[in-house]
Design an enzyme around this catalytic site. Structure first.
Site, mmCIF file in Angstrom:
data_model
loop_
_atom_site.group_PDB
_atom_site.id
_atom_site.type_symbol
_atom_site.label_atom_id
_atom_site.label_comp_id
_atom_site.label_asym_id
_atom_site.label_seq_id
_atom_site.Cartn_x
_atom_site.Cartn_y
_atom_site.Cartn_z
ATOM 1 N N GLY A 112 0.649 -1.250 0.426
ATOM 2 C CA GLY A 112 0.455 -0.066 -0.025
ATOM 3 C C GLY A 112 0.773 0.973 -0.344
ATOM 4 O O GLY A 112 0.750 2.272 -0.208
ATOM 5 N N GLU A 135 2.143 -8.358 -2.398
ATOM 6 C CA GLU A 135 1.003 -8.952 -1.551
ATOM 7 C C GLU A 135 0.655 -10.487 -1.722
ATOM 8 O O GLU A 135 0.341 -11.583 -0.894
ATOM 9 C CB GLU A 135 0.070 -8.293 -2.449
ATOM 10 C CG GLU A 135 -0.233 -7.146 -1.825
ATOM 11 C CD GLU A 135 0.973 -5.787 -1.696
ATOM 12 O OE1 GLU A 135 0.509 -4.246 -2.388
ATOM 13 O OE2 GLU A 135 1.599 -6.291 -3.148
#
Length: 260
Positions: A112, A135
């Site tokens: 993020g 991720e």
């Protein structure tokens, strides 16, 4: 407005927003995303703010990722809602912000954090920065625009490799990939970003906002970017900034844009 997870400082029309969760390497949680949204919303309405610089506190991390502890037990429905709300409140909001947003990437920008940096209009990295979208190593994919913005910046093949390997690249590789515009020493990062902001502020803020809109239009499905450019170009002729800019040019003087 006071915040728990971010700091704000405005100097010479430059607003610096610092994500301040050093104990978590500035990881993004829901509260921080909401606070960043509120800070950007206020900056949008504040005529004193001409450019926004976003950075992280300390020397280790810009944002080291999302706060995984918040969503490790989410259902598919909750996960989808998390991504949708985050994109709307922060990542797309920053990408489409009408004032220039510069990411000053100090240290780790992962998950993020890299997605937030990519949402900014351009990026400057410290020489100790490391970037990646790890991720898939957690069994999930980037959910805050990473699968869309990374290919736009570095190309499809490099984006595929970075996302599939979950690996990190250093600042110089990021520069080679066109993921960042400049690499500077860590202790020069803020000053360098402010220097570029100063150059930006010499120009018409109205025209810059229109240019942001036109450039972004090229990356929106179903939107003709050339048509957006034509429309924004035409609107420029009705602004006070256009009258001032052309008058200054014709009279061989420095323009003093009113920002209207």
């Amino acid at each position: 407005m006071s915040y728990s997870n971010i700091l704000e400082e405005i100097d010479d029309n430059i607003l610096t927003i610092t994500i301040n969760r050093p104990q978590k390497l500035n990881a993004l949680n829901r509260e921080t995303i909401q606070e960043l949204h509120e800070a950007f919303k206020e900056a949008k309405a504040d005529d004193e703010v001409k450019v926004v610089i976003i950075t992280g506190s300390g020397e280790k991390a810009f944002v080291a990722g999302a706060d995984i502890s918040e969503f490790s037990d989410f259902s598919p429905k909750e996960g989808k809602k998390l991504a949708a709300e985050g994109q709307e409140k922060l990542f797309n909001y920053v990408a489409n912000f009408p004032k220039p947003v510069i990411a000053a990437v100090n240290g780790f920008a992962l998950g993020g954090g890299l997605e937030l940096a990519m949402a900014a209009h351009f990026r400057i990295a410290s020489d100790n920065a490391k970037m990646g979208l790890p991720e898939v190593s957690l069994g999930v994919i980037p959910g805050y625009g990473g699968t869309q913005r990374l290919p736009q910046l570095v190309g499809k093949g490099r984006a595929m490799e970075m996302i599939m390997t979950a690996g990190m690249i250093d600042a110089n590789q990021a520069l080679q990939y066109n993921l960042v515009n400049h690499v500077v020493a860590l202790d020069e990062l803020q000053e360098f970003a402010e220097g570029i902001a100063g150059k930006i502020m010499k120009n018409s803020s109205v025209a810059i906002g229109a240019a942001i809109k036109a450039i972004n239009a090229n990356y929106e499905d179903g939107v003709n970017g050339f048509e957006t450019e034509i429309n924004e170009f035409g609107r420029s002729f009705g602004t006070e900034d256009f009258k001032e800019g052309t008058s200054a040019f014709l009279n061989k003087r420095k323009a003093d844009f009113p920002g209207k």
